[in-house]
Design a protein around this motif. Structure first.
Motif, PDB file in Angstrom:
ATOM      1  N   THR B 235     100.417 -18.370  76.747  1.00  0.00           N
ATOM      2  CA  THR B 235     100.696 -19.629  76.531  1.00  0.00           C
ATOM      3  C   THR B 235     102.469 -19.768  76.235  1.00  0.00           C
ATOM      4  O   THR B 235     103.149 -20.803  76.235  1.00  0.00           O
ATOM      5  CB  THR B 235     100.230 -20.206  75.316  1.00  0.00           C
ATOM      6  OG1 THR B 235     100.575 -19.216  74.227  1.00  0.00           O
ATOM      7  CG2 THR B 235      98.662 -20.529  75.654  1.00  0.00           C
ATOM      8  N   ASP B 236     103.033 -18.709  76.487  1.00  0.00           N
ATOM      9  CA  ASP B 236     104.436 -18.575  76.225  1.00  0.00           C
ATOM     10  C   ASP B 236     105.479 -18.370  77.413  1.00  0.00           C
ATOM     11  O   ASP B 236     106.720 -17.814  77.200  1.00  0.00           O
ATOM     12  CB  ASP B 236     104.709 -17.485  75.188  1.00  0.00           C
ATOM     13  CG  ASP B 236     104.605 -16.188  75.239  1.00  0.00           C
ATOM     14  OD1 ASP B 236     103.624 -15.922  76.512  1.00  0.00           O
ATOM     15  OD2 ASP B 236     105.188 -15.110  74.809  1.00  0.00           O
ATOM     16  N   LYS B 237     104.744 -18.472  78.456  1.00  0.00           N
ATOM     17  CA  LYS B 237     105.733 -17.799  79.584  1.00  0.00           C
ATOM     18  C   LYS B 237     105.568 -19.085  80.667  1.00  0.00           C
ATOM     19  O   LYS B 237     104.432 -19.519  81.149  1.00  0.00           O
ATOM     20  CB  LYS B 237     105.338 -16.782  80.354  1.00  0.00           C
ATOM     21  CG  LYS B 237     105.668 -15.468  79.502  1.00  0.00           C
ATOM     22  CD  LYS B 237     105.383 -14.163  80.152  1.00  0.00           C
ATOM     23  CE  LYS B 237     105.272 -12.972  79.093  1.00  0.00           C
ATOM     24  NZ  LYS B 237     103.939 -12.812  78.331  1.00  0.00           N
ATOM     25  N   ILE B 238     106.724 -19.253  81.502  1.00  0.00           N
ATOM     26  CA  ILE B 238     106.580 -20.213  82.614  1.00  0.00           C
ATOM     27  C   ILE B 238     106.731 -19.214  83.781  1.00  0.00           C
ATOM     28  O   ILE B 238     107.439 -18.447  83.886  1.00  0.00           O
ATOM     29  CB  ILE B 238     107.963 -21.098  82.664  1.00  0.00           C
ATOM     30  CG1 ILE B 238     107.917 -21.800  81.367  1.00  0.00           C
ATOM     31  CG2 ILE B 238     108.042 -21.918  83.774  1.00  0.00           C
ATOM     32  CD1 ILE B 238     109.294 -22.674  81.154  1.00  0.00           C
ATOM     33  N   ILE B 239     105.700 -19.571  84.580  1.00  0.00           N
ATOM     34  CA  ILE B 239     105.815 -18.633  85.738  1.00  0.00           C
ATOM     35  C   ILE B 239     106.506 -19.170  87.015  1.00  0.00           C
ATOM     36  O   ILE B 239     106.570 -20.348  87.033  1.00  0.00           O
ATOM     37  CB  ILE B 239     104.107 -18.700  86.568  1.00  0.00           C
ATOM     38  CG1 ILE B 239     103.171 -18.096  85.647  1.00  0.00           C
ATOM     39  CG2 ILE B 239     104.185 -18.068  88.145  1.00  0.00           C
ATOM     40  CD1 ILE B 239     101.592 -18.109  86.171  1.00  0.00           C
ATOM     41  N   VAL B 240     107.347 -18.193  87.681  1.00  0.00           N
ATOM     42  CA  VAL B 240     108.260 -18.644  88.603  1.00  0.00           C
ATOM     43  C   VAL B 240     107.849 -17.731  89.929  1.00  0.00           C
ATOM     44  O   VAL B 240     107.699 -16.605  89.652  1.00  0.00           O
ATOM     45  CB  VAL B 240     109.692 -18.452  88.465  1.00  0.00           C
ATOM     46  CG1 VAL B 240     110.614 -18.820  89.654  1.00  0.00           C
ATOM     47  CG2 VAL B 240     110.174 -19.089  86.935  1.00  0.00           C
ATOM     48  N   MET B 241     107.579 -18.549  90.826  1.00  0.00           N
ATOM     49  CA  MET B 241     107.221 -17.629  92.007  1.00  0.00           C
ATOM     50  C   MET B 241     107.424 -18.503  93.396  1.00  0.00           C
ATOM     51  O   MET B 241     107.674 -19.797  93.285  1.00  0.00           O
ATOM     52  CB  MET B 241     105.475 -17.215  92.083  1.00  0.00           C
ATOM     53  CG  MET B 241     104.659 -18.738  92.227  1.00  0.00           C
ATOM     54  SD  MET B 241     102.813 -18.281  91.819  1.00  0.00           S
ATOM     55  CE  MET B 241     102.558 -17.060  92.844  1.00  0.00           C
ATOM     56  N   GLY B 242     107.592 -17.817  94.647  1.00  0.00           N
ATOM     57  CA  GLY B 242     107.928 -18.396  95.580  1.00  0.00           C
ATOM     58  C   GLY B 242     106.783 -18.896  96.229  1.00  0.00           C
ATOM     59  O   GLY B 242     105.431 -18.546  96.021  1.00  0.00           O
TER      60      GLY B 242
END
Lengths: 475, 273
Positions: B235-242
């Protein structure tokens, strides 16, 4: 270079998929049409009758899905009739424009002219004076006034005029809609349901009434006048009003039983409107004149011409500018109603409607032919269900010719179809009255369902009662 | 708005009203005109006003407290939408618009018209919605699932050998630098062996972040990529993906890693295009 080509190819594919995805209903409509027209048609129906039914099936899909703009559907009906050899272009043109279409056009333009007069504030003041501050009395007032007014000027006009009254009362009570969910549903549905109940009262109450009136004219029943319609339908309104009030008050228990402060604020707001102006008096007088014309002149001139004459008077007396009428009249809807009437006439003439009606009666083992109450009940249920999923006016346009062929007196079946198509209480999208209320953002779809099923059942039971007890006395 | 500040970008807040039956459009127009006369704003205006006030109070709008009051009725009709005229003309960083119709169609049109780089939207776990958002809107997509204002997020940068991974790494670097966030670089292999493509991509991301002096850590995991991304995110991370560069037809029927991650994730996720 290779990369660019590959990216372009991928984008082209993605755009194509997007187009297919967003136009899937349009493609389905044409697929259904192609299958029906290419496959051999049943032996007991003419080729033109079958082709008319194929166009009807396509139109149903297009209207439900709104895959094409309404005017686009209307144009499709015209083109399809000629291209598929259902009728010649001159016949299509003549069925497109009838007194019923003039009547719909005139009524919608009259609605736009009336809205322009700013009578909403006067109406609000009148209602508050009559009802006082109690929520239950406000509900009684809103349902009754909405029903009576909409029977003459159409449900969408009444809802457009009363919506600010309902919303002001709610917002004056609490700006947080979550605190007044039941009050919002209660007041706004009182307006919508009142307007729907009233809209069956006269031919000018809604386009669906005019469409049925048009079918009767095409079948040669020229003796149905404005007053005769009122004689048949108005008692039902008077019966429905108390039931609607009871259902609404018991479905949505309001958070506040007294709206003292909200009503006081509303009074202050509308009091700024001052006394009724000369222009407003003239506007009411001209509408009354049009109403008198509908009652006394419709047999000689036709309801449509009287409606158009009314609009003409509003323009001549400078009560409304053409630009205002033009802005508030949906010409696409008028064109669609004209096209739907044209298609309905062809369903009747080519035998398509008769074939569907016979297929339905065969399915029920001829019970529908022999039992009038069963037939009437069947018509009410199928029309109500279709009106709630499609739209009330489109339902009459498509089901009208079929119901008339189910057997029994075409006048009785016509009334039943037109009236039960108004029982569009369950969904927000079925009728303009519910749609306008829904668009305020203050009621949810579930509210319509919660009160709507009760309203639908009671309305059908009352219509059955009126059909079996009252109509035999006056027919 | 923080994201916009990271890229020094303009922000448009769009309220997309659900489509209304066209059969009722004349009645709706009449009702809107009457409501306007009564000073009752149409749906969406109050939401936009709230957004404006929130951004102003949070310090994202220059000179917010000196501005004239917000006026709900200052709506200007444009070809495909309506725009609220804001109290000050020097407030060029922010636009407030109202659109009506199918949300995907409206967002796609808005992105095409005004060339937005990132579309920010609330969460949705529906498969069709996830597909349509990623595939039909021609901008990066930031889905704000359960965003917690007071939490300092980390960025979970999902790296593999796909074409758009490098763009995702660069975007994550800009955001992390601007907002002072820590980055966790995650590479997941379906088998126990990490191929050269995955290893190279992971190392490149680590080197790039180090070069930009961004605090980061690297993790390599084996297993199902989508499940691992979601589990690691917590709950404490923002996913960044292509976004996926695979075939549009395949993605339509079978989905893609970003689509499935978006569908399953309960926290914010940024899909870079």
């Amino acid at each position: 270079m290779v990369k660019i080509t590959s990216r372009n190819h991928s984008r082209f594919l993605s755009n194509t998929l997007y187009w297919i995805d967003k136009n899937r209903w349009l493609l389905l409509a044409f697929l259904v049409g192609a299958i029906m027209n290419l496959a051999p048609h049943p032996g007991d129906i003419s080729l033109t009758g079958w082709r008319t039914l194929s166009v009807t099936a396509m139109v149903l899909i297009l209207i439900v899905s709104e895959a094409l703009p309404l005017a686009g559907v209307a144009l499709f009906i015209a083109v399809a009739q000629v291209v598929l050899g259902i009728a010649r272009s001159a016949t299509v043109a003549s069925t497109f424009m009838s007194d019923a279409v003039f009547f719909i056009m005139g009524s919608l333009m009259l609605a736009a002219a009336i809205i322009h007069q700013g009578l909403d504030a006067r109406l609000a003041l009148g209602i508050i004076r009559l009802t006082g501050n109690k929520t239950s009395r406000l509900v009684i007032g809103l349902v009754t006034i909405a029903a009576i007014l909409s029977s003459f000027i159409g449900s969408h006009t009444v809802v457009a005029m009363l919506l600010p009254v309902g919303m002001s009362l709610i917002r004056n009570t609490s700006l947080d809609n979550k605190q007044v969910t039941n009050l919002s549903a209660l007041l706004l549905l009182s307006i919508a349901y009142g307007a729907i109940i009233g809209s069956v009262g006269t031919p000018s109450g809604g386009a669906r009434n005019a469409i049925m009136y048009g079918y009767w004219m095409d079948l040669g029943f020229h003796n149905i006048t404005y007053l005769i319609w009122m004689k048949h339908a108005y008692p039902l309104i008077l019966l429905e009003i108390p039931f609607a009030i009871w259902i609404l008050l018991h479905t949505f228990k309001p958070e506040y039983e007294n709206l003292d402060s909200a009503v006081r604020k509303l009074k202050v707001k509308v009091a700024h409107g001052g006394v009724v102006t000369g222009q407003q008096k003239l506007s009411i007088f001209l509408f009354f004149l049009t109403f008198l014309g509908w009652i006394t002149l419709s047999e000689r001139l036709g309801l449509g011409i009287v409606a158009i004459a009314g609009v003409l008077l509003y323009i001549v007396f400078g009560l409304v500018k053409w630009e205002d009428i033009n802005r508030n009249t949906n010409w696409g809807v008028i064109l669609l109603f004209a096209a739907a009437i044209s298609l309905g006439v062809q369903m009747q003439r080519t035998g398509g409607a008769l074939w569907v009606a016979q297929s339905l009666t065969a399915l029920t083992g001829d019970l529908l032919i022999h039992s009038e109450p069963l037939r009437n009940g069947f018509m009410m249920i199928i029309t109500t269900v279709m009106a709630n999923t499609l739209s009330s006016a489109a339902t009459v346009a498509i089901l009208g010719p079929i119901n008339i062929n189910l057997g029994g007196d075409p006048i009785t079946t016509g009334y039943i179809t037109a009236i039960s198509s108004a029982f569009a209480y369950f969904t927000a999208h079925a009728a303009p009255a519910t749609m306008i209320i829904y668009s305020s953002g203050m009621v949810r779809s579930s509210h319509f369902l919660r009160a709507g099923w009760r309203m639908g059942l009671v309305s059908m039971a009352l219509l059955m009662l009126v059909t079996m007890v009252y109509w035999p006395l006056i027919l | 708005m923080q994201l916009a500040n990271a890229f020094l970008a303009q922000v448009t807040v769009a309220y997309v009203e659900p489509p209304l039956a066209s059969m009722s459009s004349d009645g709706l127009n009449m009702a809107r005109e009457t409501l306007e006369k009564w000073g009752i704003p149409q749906p969406g205006v109050e939401v936009l006003e709230w957004a404006y006030r929130f951004m102003g109070a949070a310090g994202y709008i220059d000179g917010f407290h000196q501005m004239t009051p917000f006026q709900q009725n200052r709506l200007v009709s444009k070809s495909q939408h309506q725009e609220l005229v804001l109290p000050s003309t020097y407030n060029e960083k922010l636009r407030l618009i109202l659109r009506r119709g199918d949300i995907i169609r409206e967002l796609r049109q808005a992105v095409e018209e005004d060339q937005y780089h990132v579309t920010v939207i609330g969460g949705s776990g529906e498969r069709k919605m996830a597909h349509d958002l990623i595939e039909y809107i021609d901008s990066s997509i930031f889905v704000v699932n359960n965003f917690k204002e007071d939490l300092t997020y980390k960025l979970l940068l999902c790296v593999d050998d796909s074409n758009r991974t490098r763009l995702a790494v660069k975007t994550a670097a800009v955001v992390a630098a601007a907002l002072n966030l820590e980055v966790v670089v995650l590479t997941v292999s379906k088998t126990t062996r990490f191929g050269p493509g995955y290893t190279a991509a992971h190392n490149w991301a680590m080197d790039y972040l180090a070069q930009k002096e961004i605090k980061h850590t690297g993790i390599k995991r084996t297993g199902d990529p989508v499940t691992t991304f979601i589990n690691e995110q917590g709950t404490d991370k923002i996913i960044v993906m292509g976004s996926s560069s695979g075939s549009a037809i395949k993605k339509f029927f079978r989905g893609s890693k970003p689509q499935k991650t978006l569908q399953g994730s309960k926290s914010p996720i940024l899909i870079v295009k």
